[in-house]
Design an enzyme around this catalytic site. Structure first.
Site, short mmCIF file in Angstrom:
data_model
loop_
_atom_site.label_atom_id
_atom_site.label_comp_id
_atom_site.label_asym_id
_atom_site.label_seq_id
_atom_site.Cartn_x
_atom_site.Cartn_y
_atom_site.Cartn_z
CG HIS A 13 4.32 2.63 1.26
ND1 HIS A 13 4.72 1.55 0.50
CD2 HIS A 13 4.99 3.69 0.76
CE1 HIS A 13 5.58 1.95 -0.42
NE2 HIS A 13 5.76 3.25 -0.29
CG HIS A 15 8.40 7.59 0.28
ND1 HIS A 15 9.50 6.85 -0.09
CD2 HIS A 15 7.33 6.96 -0.25
CE1 HIS A 15 9.10 5.82 -0.82
NE2 HIS A 15 7.78 5.85 -0.93
CE LYS A 99 8.91 -0.86 -1.44
NZ LYS A 99 8.60 0.56 -1.48
CG HIS A 136 8.02 -0.45 -6.35
ND1 HIS A 136 7.71 0.87 -6.10
CD2 HIS A 136 7.78 -0.63 -7.68
CE1 HIS A 136 7.31 1.46 -7.22
NE2 HIS A 136 7.34 0.56 -8.20
CG HIS A 174 2.85 1.47 -3.96
ND1 HIS A 174 3.23 0.56 -4.92
CD2 HIS A 174 4.01 2.00 -3.48
CE1 HIS A 174 4.54 0.54 -5.00
NE2 HIS A 174 5.04 1.40 -4.14
CG ASP A 247 4.00 5.48 -2.39
OD1 ASP A 247 5.09 5.65 -1.82
OD2 ASP A 247 3.90 5.25 -3.61
O1 DOR Z 1 5.74 7.74 -6.79
C1 DOR Z 1 6.58 7.24 -6.07
N1 DOR Z 1 7.42 8.01 -5.33
N2 DOR Z 1 6.68 5.92 -6.01
C2 DOR Z 1 7.67 5.30 -5.35
O2 DOR Z 1 7.72 4.10 -5.38
C3 DOR Z 1 8.73 6.11 -4.67
C4 DOR Z 1 8.24 7.45 -4.32
C5 DOR Z 1 9.34 8.40 -3.92
O3 DOR Z 1 10.20 8.02 -3.12
O4 DOR Z 1 9.32 9.55 -4.38
ZN ZN Z 2 6.66 4.38 -1.76
#
Ligand code: DOR
Ligand code: ZN
Length: 346
Positions: A13, A15, A99, A136, A174, A247
């Site tokens: 997971h 970003h 997702k 999520h 998460h 995450d």
């Molecule tokens: O804290 C988070 N940041 N939780 C999420 O689900 C998305 C992520 C983000 O993309 O910044």
């Molecule tokens: Zn995330």
């Protein structure tokens, strides 16, 4: 024990953002992991196969030449996702699921799903195609306390999805609560959960330690100590349906340190070392490899990596900040000492 070697781990997971925001950080994940499941919450989101494949190409182009890091792409479900979108994406070997963001639950989730019931034909197709659903798991109703949003999501939504689509592969992303750990344990082989390093290392006190701590703010928000302990027990116990998913979610320092700071913790810079720190706190590394490198691949039906990484017991300090467009990026545990260092990846 002063050295640990494990099969190259994966981040289930992650970003990575896009453009200069992505190029600034993608090397961190490539240094630490073999593969990563890439979240689709760009702005605009990654909604179909063509967009996911184009995003994958941009990631590959941003990687150092010799890197073997493999981005595993996902689609972003909206109220308008079609059966055809799922059919097409599920045929691609580069796309590994879709997702579900409940609309308004987190960063860039405004285009997310407003009514899960309306997605039932899409879930039906996903179940048929063997296409994973990443969730999520938080309700968004304003009357539900922010610390209860995951627990209520299980009761109101996830149990129902499980019952109506028993064969659908689901990754409950998460997780942050004892209730989620118990829910995963009670499910059968088609549901698993990712656990982040930050939810293993901090409880909700960390958000208010001597003042408001924006760099500890993420969603789902960290919970009470008893929940952190339940997560630690699940991760360190080698249970099959729990695996690493950082995450890691970069936001610039100025976007975090603001009157309305963004949700997201950046851990990719030292993710494996942070997980090692969590295992160190339980004084048991027996299942470190299982959690980091085996359970996720097994659940996704992918081969485990063939390489290995090595960590050495040595004290080192996480940098205070990292370069990032607009302003710096403050990594999780900035300026703090860790006890394990990644010394080899190959
Ligand atoms: O804290 C988070 N940041 N939780 C999420 O689900 C998305 C992520 C983000 O993309 O910044
Ligand atoms: Zn995330």
């Amino acid at each position: 024990m002063n050295k640990i070697s494990i099969i190259t781990p994966d981040d289930w997971h992650l970003h990575l953002r896009d453009e200069s925001f992505m190029t600034a950080i993608v090397g961190d994940s490539a240094n630490q992991f073999g593969r990563a499941i890439i979240m689709p919450n760009l702005n605009p989101p990654v909604r179909d196969c063509a967009q996911a494949l184009a995003y994958r190409e941009r990631i590959k182009a941003a990687l150092p030449k010799q890197s073997r890091f493999e981005p595993m792409m996902t689609l972003y479900l909206t109220d308008h996702t079609s059966i055809a979108d799922i059919k097409t994406a599920s045929k691609s070997k580069f796309i590994h699921g879709a997702k579900l963001y409940p609309a308004g639950a987190t960063t860039n989730s405004d285009a997310g799903v407003t009514d899960i019931g309306k997605l039932y034909p899409v879930f039906e197709q996903m179940q048929k195609s063997g296409f994973m659903l990443q969730v999520h798991g938080e309700v968004t109703s304003p009357e539900v306390d922010i610390f209860d949003r995951e627990k209520i999501f299980i009761e109101r939504q996830l149990q129902r999805i499980r019952k109506d689509f028993p064969e659908l592969g689901i990754v409950f992303e998460h997780i942050t609560t004892r209730e989620a750990v118990e829910f995963v344990r009670a499910c059968d082989a088609s549901l698993a959960a990712t656990i982040t390093p930050h939810h293993l290392l901090i409880n909700r006190n960390a958000l208010f330690q001597g003042g408001i701590r924006p760099h500890h703010y993420c969603l789902p928000v960290a919970k009470r100590e008893r929940h952190r302990r339940a997560l630690l027990e699940a991760a360190c116990g080698g249970e099959k349906f729990f695996f690493a998913g950082t995450d890691s979610a970069p936001h610039s320092k100025s976007a975090k340190e603001s009157a309305c700071g963004c949700a997201g913790i950046y851990s990719a810079h030292s993710a494996v070392e942070l997980y090692a720190e969590a295992f160190e706190s339980s004084a048991d590394f027996t299942h470190f490899e299982t959690f980091m490198s085996c359970n996720g691949a097994d659940f996704y039906g992918l081969p485990q990596n063939t390489g290995s990484i090595t960590l050495e017991r040595t004290e080192w300090t996480i940098p205070d900040s990292l370069p990032y467009p607009e302003s710096d990026l403050i990594p999780f545990k900035a300026g703090q000492t860790l006890h394990w260092k990644l010394v080899a990846n190959g």
